[in-house]
Design an enzyme around this catalytic site. Sequence first.
Site, short mmCIF file in Angstrom:
data_model
loop_
_atom_site.label_atom_id
_atom_site.label_comp_id
_atom_site.label_asym_id
_atom_site.label_seq_id
_atom_site.Cartn_x
_atom_site.Cartn_y
_atom_site.Cartn_z
N GLY A 197 16.44 54.34 -20.01
CA GLY A 197 15.03 54.66 -20.26
C GLY A 197 14.09 54.07 -19.22
N ASP A 256 14.02 52.13 -34.37
CA ASP A 256 13.08 53.00 -33.67
C ASP A 256 12.34 52.10 -32.71
OD1 ASP A 256 12.23 55.77 -33.42
OD2 ASP A 256 10.25 55.00 -33.88
P1 IMP Z 1 13.74 56.31 -30.15
O1 IMP Z 1 13.77 54.90 -30.69
O2 IMP Z 1 15.03 57.03 -30.37
O3 IMP Z 1 12.53 57.06 -30.61
O4 IMP Z 1 13.64 56.21 -28.57
C1 IMP Z 1 12.87 55.25 -27.96
C2 IMP Z 1 12.57 55.58 -26.53
O5 IMP Z 1 11.90 54.43 -26.05
C3 IMP Z 1 13.80 55.80 -25.65
O6 IMP Z 1 14.06 57.13 -25.40
C4 IMP Z 1 13.37 55.11 -24.37
O7 IMP Z 1 12.64 56.02 -23.62
C5 IMP Z 1 12.44 54.01 -24.84
N1 IMP Z 1 13.19 52.77 -25.04
C6 IMP Z 1 13.49 52.16 -26.20
N2 IMP Z 1 14.20 51.05 -26.00
C7 IMP Z 1 14.39 50.98 -24.68
C8 IMP Z 1 15.09 50.05 -23.87
O8 IMP Z 1 15.71 49.07 -24.33
N3 IMP Z 1 15.05 50.31 -22.57
C9 IMP Z 1 14.39 51.37 -22.03
N4 IMP Z 1 13.75 52.27 -22.74
C10 IMP Z 1 13.74 52.07 -24.07
#
Ligand code: IMP
Length: 200
Positions: free
Chosen positions: A158, A74
């Site tokens: 992202g 996460d």
């Molecule tokens: P989750 O971990 O699935 O809740 O998503 C994390 C969110 O954080 C993603 O949708 C991205 O928006 C952002 N994020 C996490 N890691 C990265 C990365 O390595 N690059 C860019 N955005 C990131």
Amino acid sequence: MIFPQRLAIASRNAHKLRELGRICADWPVTWVTVADHDGPWPEVEEPHDSYRDNALAKAHEVAAALGIPAIADDSGIEVDALDEGPGPRSARFAGEDATDAQNLAKLIGTIVGTAPPGRTARYRCVAAMAWPDGTELVAEGVCEGALVPMPRGEGGFGYDPVFVPEGGFRTMAELDDEEKDALSHRGRAFRALRALLEEG
Ligand code: IMP
């Protein structure tokens, strides 16, 4: 602890799966992903306010459903001008079903009015591994940096086009894959998780 023979990656996010495939390429396991698994794969929510609880929830649910250990992450971006938000809500910054593009546009909107000294930020990732018997391991990785208001680069995903890792000038999206993995929050978290696994 020893490496299991088969290890599931508890993620449906294609970007994360690609990055984890590279970062963990030399783990001596056979990987099981949603794409190659024959049978139902749990739909895991991210109900918690902490990276750790969300990462553990994903890893435990998949480990229990498949009967083999699972890893999950996460992650999110913490912007100092936003009191370290959106943090664990980074995927839903612009709304419950927001796309990466919508989240990025909202972040740019919030930083254009912030002077550069206030644009510091960091990516944080919590890597979790869970076994069907309830055993768990957790490790964290952080990548400090600053935001730019004009997106640059085609790599990553992202928020990468506006995030410049500390000590450099290029955005995360302008780095090649190996460069991103070497300094990213995800690379750091999963290398730390591997060290814990090898120590145990
Ligand atoms: P989750 O971990 O699935 O809740 O998503 C994390 C969110 O954080 C993603 O949708 C991205 O928006 C952002 N994020 C996490 N890691 C990265 C990365 O390595 N690059 C860019 N955005 C990131």
